[in-house]
Motif scaffolding. Structure first.
Motif, PDB file in Angstrom:
ATOM      1  N   LEU A   1       0.825  -1.313   0.036  1.00 21.53           N
ATOM      2  CA  LEU A   1      -0.129   0.115  -0.013  1.00 21.53           C
ATOM      3  C   LEU A   1       0.744   1.315   0.013  1.00 21.53           C
ATOM      4  O   LEU A   1       1.840   1.412   0.852  1.00 21.53           O
ATOM      5  CB  LEU A   1      -0.851   0.079   1.262  1.00 21.53           C
ATOM      6  N   THR A   2       0.618   2.095  -0.863  1.00 17.66           N
ATOM      7  CA  THR A   2       1.081   3.400  -1.121  1.00 17.66           C
ATOM      8  C   THR A   2       0.175   4.316  -0.257  1.00 17.66           C
ATOM      9  O   THR A   2      -1.000   4.597  -0.804  1.00 17.66           O
ATOM     10  CB  THR A   2       1.774   4.032  -2.279  1.00 17.66           C
ATOM     11  N   ARG A   3       0.628   4.959   0.811  1.00 19.59           N
ATOM     12  CA  ARG A   3      -0.450   5.956   1.491  1.00 19.59           C
ATOM     13  C   ARG A   3      -0.803   7.242   0.846  1.00 19.59           C
ATOM     14  O   ARG A   3       0.125   7.863   0.055  1.00 19.59           O
ATOM     15  CB  ARG A   3       0.121   6.283   2.887  1.00 19.59           C
ATOM     16  N   LYS A   4      -1.969   7.638   1.136  1.00 18.63           N
ATOM     17  CA  LYS A   4      -2.544   8.955   0.475  1.00 18.63           C
ATOM     18  C   LYS A   4      -2.202  10.340   1.433  1.00 18.63           C
ATOM     19  O   LYS A   4      -2.113  11.274   1.141  1.00 18.63           O
ATOM     20  CB  LYS A   4      -4.056   8.954   0.119  1.00 18.63           C
ATOM     21  N   THR A   5      -2.196   9.797   2.689  1.00 24.93           N
ATOM     22  CA  THR A   5      -2.257  10.796   3.937  1.00 24.93           C
ATOM     23  C   THR A   5      -0.991  10.357   4.700  1.00 24.93           C
ATOM     24  O   THR A   5      -0.716   9.393   4.960  1.00 24.93           O
ATOM     25  CB  THR A   5      -3.674  10.721   4.605  1.00 24.93           C
ATOM     26  N   CYS A   6      -0.373  11.368   5.387  1.00 25.03           N
ATOM     27  CA  CYS A   6       0.539  11.414   6.190  1.00 25.03           C
ATOM     28  C   CYS A   6       0.343  11.292   7.730  1.00 25.03           C
ATOM     29  O   CYS A   6      -0.510  12.333   8.142  1.00 25.03           O
ATOM     30  CB  CYS A   6       1.574  12.558   5.694  1.00 25.03           C
ATOM     31  N   CYS A   7       1.051  10.666   8.431  1.00 23.36           N
ATOM     32  CA  CYS A   7       0.621  10.599   9.867  1.00 23.36           C
ATOM     33  C   CYS A   7       1.402  11.657  10.722  1.00 23.36           C
ATOM     34  O   CYS A   7       1.460  12.038  11.886  1.00 23.36           O
ATOM     35  CB  CYS A   7       1.003   9.152  10.249  1.00 23.36           C
TER      36      CYS A   7
ATOM     37  N   GLN B   1       7.337   9.951  -5.685  1.00 25.80           N
ATOM     38  CA  GLN B   1       6.650   8.520  -5.753  1.00 25.80           C
ATOM     39  C   GLN B   1       7.798   7.540  -6.063  1.00 25.80           C
ATOM     40  O   GLN B   1       8.040   6.684  -5.521  1.00 25.80           O
ATOM     41  CB  GLN B   1       5.586   8.262  -6.990  1.00 25.80           C
ATOM     42  N   GLN B   2       8.693   8.116  -6.840  1.00 26.22           N
ATOM     43  CA  GLN B   2       9.857   7.078  -7.188  1.00 26.22           C
ATOM     44  C   GLN B   2      10.882   6.742  -6.025  1.00 26.22           C
ATOM     45  O   GLN B   2      11.275   5.802  -5.579  1.00 26.22           O
ATOM     46  CB  GLN B   2      10.972   7.820  -8.242  1.00 26.22           C
ATOM     47  N   ILE B   3      11.172   7.891  -5.046  1.00 28.06           N
ATOM     48  CA  ILE B   3      11.693   7.685  -3.936  1.00 28.06           C
ATOM     49  C   ILE B   3      11.012   6.665  -2.630  1.00 28.06           C
ATOM     50  O   ILE B   3      11.388   5.771  -2.146  1.00 28.06           O
ATOM     51  CB  ILE B   3      12.178   8.820  -3.111  1.00 28.06           C
ATOM     52  N   LYS B   4       9.760   6.825  -2.997  1.00 26.89           N
ATOM     53  CA  LYS B   4       8.907   6.171  -1.721  1.00 26.89           C
ATOM     54  C   LYS B   4       8.864   4.637  -2.280  1.00 26.89           C
ATOM     55  O   LYS B   4       9.043   3.691  -1.620  1.00 26.89           O
ATOM     56  CB  LYS B   4       7.387   6.504  -1.877  1.00 26.89           C
ATOM     57  N   VAL B   5       8.646   4.290  -3.616  1.00 24.97           N
ATOM     58  CA  VAL B   5       8.585   2.942  -4.113  1.00 24.97           C
ATOM     59  C   VAL B   5      10.175   2.215  -3.916  1.00 24.97           C
ATOM     60  O   VAL B   5      10.339   1.166  -3.483  1.00 24.97           O
ATOM     61  CB  VAL B   5       8.395   2.919  -5.813  1.00 24.97           C
ATOM     62  N   GLN B   6      11.316   3.139  -4.082  1.00 24.06           N
ATOM     63  CA  GLN B   6      12.346   2.548  -3.712  1.00 24.06           C
ATOM     64  C   GLN B   6      12.714   2.038  -2.453  1.00 24.06           C
ATOM     65  O   GLN B   6      13.162   0.957  -1.998  1.00 24.06           O
ATOM     66  CB  GLN B   6      13.502   3.516  -4.271  1.00 24.06           C
ATOM     67  N   ARG B   7      12.154   2.840  -1.485  1.00 30.56           N
ATOM     68  CA  ARG B   7      12.472   2.728  -0.072  1.00 30.56           C
ATOM     69  C   ARG B   7      11.647   1.580   0.320  1.00 30.56           C
ATOM     70  O   ARG B   7      12.053   0.491   1.064  1.00 30.56           O
ATOM     71  CB  ARG B   7      12.189   3.805   0.758  1.00 30.56           C
ATOM     72  N   MET B   8      10.364   1.273  -0.083  1.00 35.18           N
ATOM     73  CA  MET B   8       9.707   0.154  -0.108  1.00 35.18           C
ATOM     74  C   MET B   8       9.980  -1.087  -0.483  1.00 35.18           C
ATOM     75  O   MET B   8      10.345  -2.339   0.194  1.00 35.18           O
ATOM     76  CB  MET B   8       8.149   0.416  -0.374  1.00 35.18           C
ATOM     77  N   GLN B   9      10.674  -1.001  -1.672  1.00 38.10           N
ATOM     78  CA  GLN B   9      11.382  -2.244  -1.974  1.00 38.10           C
ATOM     79  C   GLN B   9      12.764  -2.595  -1.476  1.00 38.10           C
ATOM     80  O   GLN B   9      12.904  -3.999  -0.770  1.00 38.10           O
ATOM     81  CB  GLN B   9      12.266  -1.946  -3.614  1.00 38.10           C
ATOM     82  N   GLN B  10      13.365  -1.543  -0.770  1.00 37.80           N
ATOM     83  CA  GLN B  10      14.538  -1.888   0.054  1.00 37.80           C
ATOM     84  C   GLN B  10      13.989  -2.680   1.440  1.00 37.80           C
ATOM     85  O   GLN B  10      14.595  -3.378   1.954  1.00 37.80           O
ATOM     86  CB  GLN B  10      15.307  -0.522   0.402  1.00 37.80           C
ATOM     87  N   GLU B  11      12.708  -2.239   1.902  1.00 36.43           N
ATOM     88  CA  GLU B  11      12.301  -2.779   3.231  1.00 36.43           C
ATOM     89  C   GLU B  11      11.833  -4.286   2.674  1.00 36.43           C
ATOM     90  O   GLU B  11      12.060  -4.851   3.483  1.00 36.43           O
ATOM     91  CB  GLU B  11      10.859  -1.817   3.683  1.00 36.43           C
ATOM     92  N   LEU B  12      11.247  -4.408   1.612  1.00 39.01           N
ATOM     93  CA  LEU B  12      10.820  -5.878   1.367  1.00 39.01           C
ATOM     94  C   LEU B  12      12.214  -6.572   1.058  1.00 39.01           C
ATOM     95  O   LEU B  12      12.172  -7.921   1.497  1.00 39.01           O
ATOM     96  CB  LEU B  12      10.350  -5.848  -0.453  1.00 39.01           C
ATOM     97  N   ILE B  13      13.340  -6.140   0.541  1.00 35.35           N
ATOM     98  CA  ILE B  13      14.298  -6.961   0.506  1.00 35.35           C
ATOM     99  C   ILE B  13      15.100  -7.556   1.927  1.00 35.35           C
ATOM    100  O   ILE B  13      15.258  -8.509   2.216  1.00 35.35           O
ATOM    101  CB  ILE B  13      15.654  -6.103  -0.265  1.00 35.35           C
ATOM    102  N   ALA B  14      14.972  -6.298   2.710  1.00 37.75           N
ATOM    103  CA  ALA B  14      15.539  -6.597   4.325  1.00 37.75           C
ATOM    104  C   ALA B  14      14.544  -7.756   4.794  1.00 37.75           C
ATOM    105  O   ALA B  14      14.851  -8.674   5.265  1.00 37.75           O
ATOM    106  CB  ALA B  14      15.106  -5.408   5.142  1.00 37.75           C
ATOM    107  N   VAL B  15      13.245  -7.675   4.499  1.00 36.80           N
ATOM    108  CA  VAL B  15      12.369  -8.921   5.000  1.00 36.80           C
ATOM    109  C   VAL B  15      12.674 -10.116   4.497  1.00 36.80           C
ATOM    110  O   VAL B  15      12.824 -11.291   5.123  1.00 36.80           O
ATOM    111  CB  VAL B  15      11.060  -8.395   4.910  1.00 36.80           C
ATOM    112  N   CYS B  16      12.993 -10.026   3.204  1.00 36.98           N
ATOM    113  CA  CYS B  16      13.034 -11.404   2.472  1.00 36.98           C
ATOM    114  C   CYS B  16      14.451 -12.003   2.966  1.00 36.98           C
ATOM    115  O   CYS B  16      14.717 -13.189   3.082  1.00 36.98           O
ATOM    116  CB  CYS B  16      13.417 -10.967   0.713  1.00 36.98           C
ATOM    117  N   TYR B  17      15.730 -11.555   3.309  1.00 37.91           N
ATOM    118  CA  TYR B  17      16.722 -11.918   3.523  1.00 37.91           C
ATOM    119  C   TYR B  17      17.050 -11.813   5.268  1.00 37.91           C
ATOM    120  O   TYR B  17      18.251 -11.952   5.629  1.00 37.91           O
ATOM    121  CB  TYR B  17      17.938 -11.238   2.927  1.00 37.91           C
ATOM    122  N   SER B  18      16.067 -11.391   6.028  1.00 39.32           N
ATOM    123  CA  SER B  18      16.102 -11.558   7.335  1.00 39.32           C
ATOM    124  C   SER B  18      16.105 -12.903   8.047  1.00 39.32           C
ATOM    125  O   SER B  18      15.585 -13.966   7.510  1.00 39.32           O
ATOM    126  CB  SER B  18      15.165 -10.715   7.962  1.00 39.32           C
TER     127      SER B  18
END
Length: 247
Positions: free
Chosen positions: A205-211, A230-247
């Protein structure tokens, strides 16, 4: 055990499987009752104002709002998508302690079962909106938060919970049911689902609103914070996914 008690027991047992805080607390202090919630809502807002005085007014309001609605949204979605059921939230009480709303009390429910989930969504969404609009009215006595922004914040949380449900039920049509919920709640602005492919296909999920959590100081923006390209957001989310995959 009668039918109402059985429905309530099923709902509460399922809720604990979604979030460990969705249960009746062993020790209780204060309860937020929708019939007389204004004083406790004011205390909640005051707590976060005192906790982070350097943060802006918008943060105190949004933090308080998030505390107020998260549990009823969980229960609404679990009721519909696990039990094909809707029920009134008027008797629902939420546990409050030191700025945190977590834990619940629901003595009985009048469950209504539906032939399909779209009907259940329509009915449960009406109950949910009545409940949260009352809380928003109480919050606006001490902090300004317009309904459009408030419901957009709620929508992002709702979509996140649907995403959690979809991971539990692979055959769940998340896009169709998300559209039903947003329409039933009359919400026009919400986050979007995207597919991340860093190390495995994963819907996110990419959020519409900020906490506005970053306003408390020395805290980075969330990976999917909408206050970044958006590009930075997706890149950071991809990095988080990689961290989960290899944790």
């Amino acid at each position: 055990m009668n039918a109402e008690q059985l429905a309530l027991s099923k709902l509460l047992n399922l809720a604990k499987g979604y979030h460990s805080a969705l249960k009746v607390p062993e020790q209780s202090t204060d309860w937020l009752d929708i019939q007389s919630s204004s004083l406790l809502v004011a205390r909640l807002h005051q707590y976060w104002q005192q906790q982070y005085p350097a943060a802006r007014r918008s943060y105190w309001a949004i933090k308080s709002w998030g505390m107020l609605y998260w549990q009823p949204v969980y229960l609404a979605l679990i009721s519909v998508h696990e039990l094909n059921m809707s029920f009134s939230l008027q008797n629902f009480k939420q546990h409050y302690q030191q700025g945190v709303i977590a834990g619940l009390q629901l003595s009985t429910i009048k469950a209504q079962y539906h032939q399909n989930q779209q009907q259940a969504v329509t009915d449960m969404a009406a109950h949910l909106k009545r409940y949260v609009v009352k809380l928003l009215t109480d919050l606006n006595l001490v902090a300004r938060l317009n309904e459009r922004l408030a419901m957009s914040l709620l929508a992002d949380t709702l979509l996140a919970i649907l995403l959690l449900h979809a991971k539990r039920k692979p055959q769940f049509n998340i896009h169709v049911m998300a559209a039903h919920w947003l329409h039933a709640l009359d919400i026009s602005e919400a986050g979007e689902f995207i597919m991340l492919t860093a190390c495995s296909d994963s819907l996110a999920l990419t959020r519409k609103t900020c906490c506005l959590h970053y306003q408390i100081g020395n805290v980075a923006k969330c990976a999917n914070c909408p206050k970044q390209p958006q590009q930075i957001k997706v890149q950071r989310m991809q990095q988080e996914l990689i961290a989960v995959c290899y944790s």
